[in-house]
Design an enzyme around this catalytic site. Sequence first.
Site, PDB file in Angstrom:
ATOM      1  N   LEU A 196       0.817  -1.214   0.000  1.00 22.00           N
ATOM      2  CA  LEU A 196       0.000   0.000   0.000  1.00 22.00           C
ATOM      3  C   LEU A 196       0.848   1.261   0.000  1.00 22.00           C
ATOM      4  CD1 LEU A 196      -2.828   1.229   0.076  1.00 22.00           C
ATOM      5  CD2 LEU A 196      -2.737   1.100   2.583  1.00 22.00           C
ATOM      6  N   SER A 197       1.913   1.292   0.774  1.00 23.16           N
ATOM      7  CA  SER A 197       2.742   2.500   0.821  1.00 23.16           C
ATOM      8  C   SER A 197       3.459   2.723  -0.506  1.00 23.16           C
ATOM      9  CB  SER A 197       3.743   2.427   1.978  1.00 23.16           C
ATOM     10  OG  SER A 197       4.520   1.264   1.903  1.00 23.16           O
ATOM     11  N   ASP A 264       7.644 -11.459  -0.537  1.00 25.61           N
ATOM     12  CA  ASP A 264       8.315 -12.489  -1.335  1.00 25.61           C
ATOM     13  C   ASP A 264       7.438 -13.732  -1.460  1.00 25.61           C
ATOM     14  OD1 ASP A 264      10.518 -10.822  -1.504  1.00 25.61           O
ATOM     15  OD2 ASP A 264      11.557 -11.761   0.184  1.00 25.61           O
TER      16      ASP A 264
END
Length: 476
Positions: A196-197, A264
């Site tokens: 989101l960031s 990952d």
Amino acid sequence: MKVTLPDFRRAGVLVVGDVMLDRYWYGPTCRISPEAPVPVVKVDTIEERPGGAANVAMNIASLGAVARLVGLTGIDDAARALICKLSEVRVRCDFVSVPTHPTITKLRVLSRNQQLIRLDFEEGFDGVDPTPIFERIQLALPQIGALVLSDYAKGALNSVQPMIQLARKANVPVLIDPKGSDFERYRGATLLTPNLSEFEAVVGRCKNEEELVNRGMQLVADFELSALLVTRSEQGMTLLQLGKPPLHLPTQAKEVFDVTGAGDTVIGVLAAALAAGNSLEESCFLANAAAGVVVGKLGTSTVSPIELENAIRGRAETGFGVMDEQQLKIAVAQARQRGEKVVMTNGIFDILHAGHVSYLANARKLGDRLIVAVNSDASTKRLKGEKRPVNPLEQRMVVLGALEAVDWVVPFEEDTPQRLIADILPDLLVKGGDYKPHEIAGSEEVWAAGGEVKVLNFEDGVSTTNIIQSIKNGRG
């Protein structure tokens, strides 16, 4: 959404990106240095783990898929350690060695579960000729079903557009875990998986769900992507594709211990599922379930097919079912915090029969939680001969995990579970048959910790050997 696990063994995935080695030095701190006001750590444990793009490849290999890995390393001990660690989990490494640069290494010094300092050994690989990477991608394309580009901004993906174009010409989907706010670099990719960031660094802060969807759809159109998957931590994931309604997948994490490496896992599972033939939506569902598993573990982790199967069936959310040792330790610690008595037993349980079921039910009555440790296939062959087991480990564990009496099932590779029992230290260790308590593997460790050891009787006349013989005699 009802999703079943694909056959990951037929999936081939190439991971290209920034590989690194994570080193951990552990030890107690007992004094302050006379040279400076800093603690002195007496290192007693050293651990090495593949990180960055290498961790993505490990996540793919842990599912049983064929994982190939291309990246830049130096010619040094760190590169050799990476190759050694990755080969242990069947990752096929094809690194480009750069003699003028060190392998990217991050060294963390920890004491009493606190990180005291991190030392980074890296120069970045800016300016390194990308041609050898292009050549390796071209060679691998006929053998893979997905290409993952894992970008940590260390230089391996400075020339990412030619990589995307090579894959597109071969009709191989390109999945990218992006870094930074310049998404123009990733134009034409099949899928981006920003958190989101990272997403808001490109489109601006989103005040609500509608704004996130609208800006995400615009980003998909602007950069000619096929899709965008925004990972949103405790809010789950949102898949955006032009011409389709957004797909929101709520988080499946019951408890969060560590988010390290969760991204990952997401892209690794997603790529493996796509390469195995699942749709994008199904693959995202599996990736979301896998993320819910790994954040419940400590440190950078992977997810196994059994764990993923449990997660999509809903058992992982309850904290029960088939587990690895790390998950089991966490579950046992939580049980003890609730004041529950933990019982543990072990066996091969090759062909589950009424005697087994009765024995396990009786063992469960002796406490609040029952752990069943199961011999691996290799361990079973050593003990019972080359024709055993009849049923492979995964099937044996799934059947045991479905029993009402059994809370947790965990495999072990050794001939006896002594090491595992010493790690878990159940309140009560149980074994069936005509053993004497002191003959049971792990009994001394349990007694030393203040626990109990008990022998239970098996049901007479019922055994796996008898069942196999009956089948051979035509009476089964």
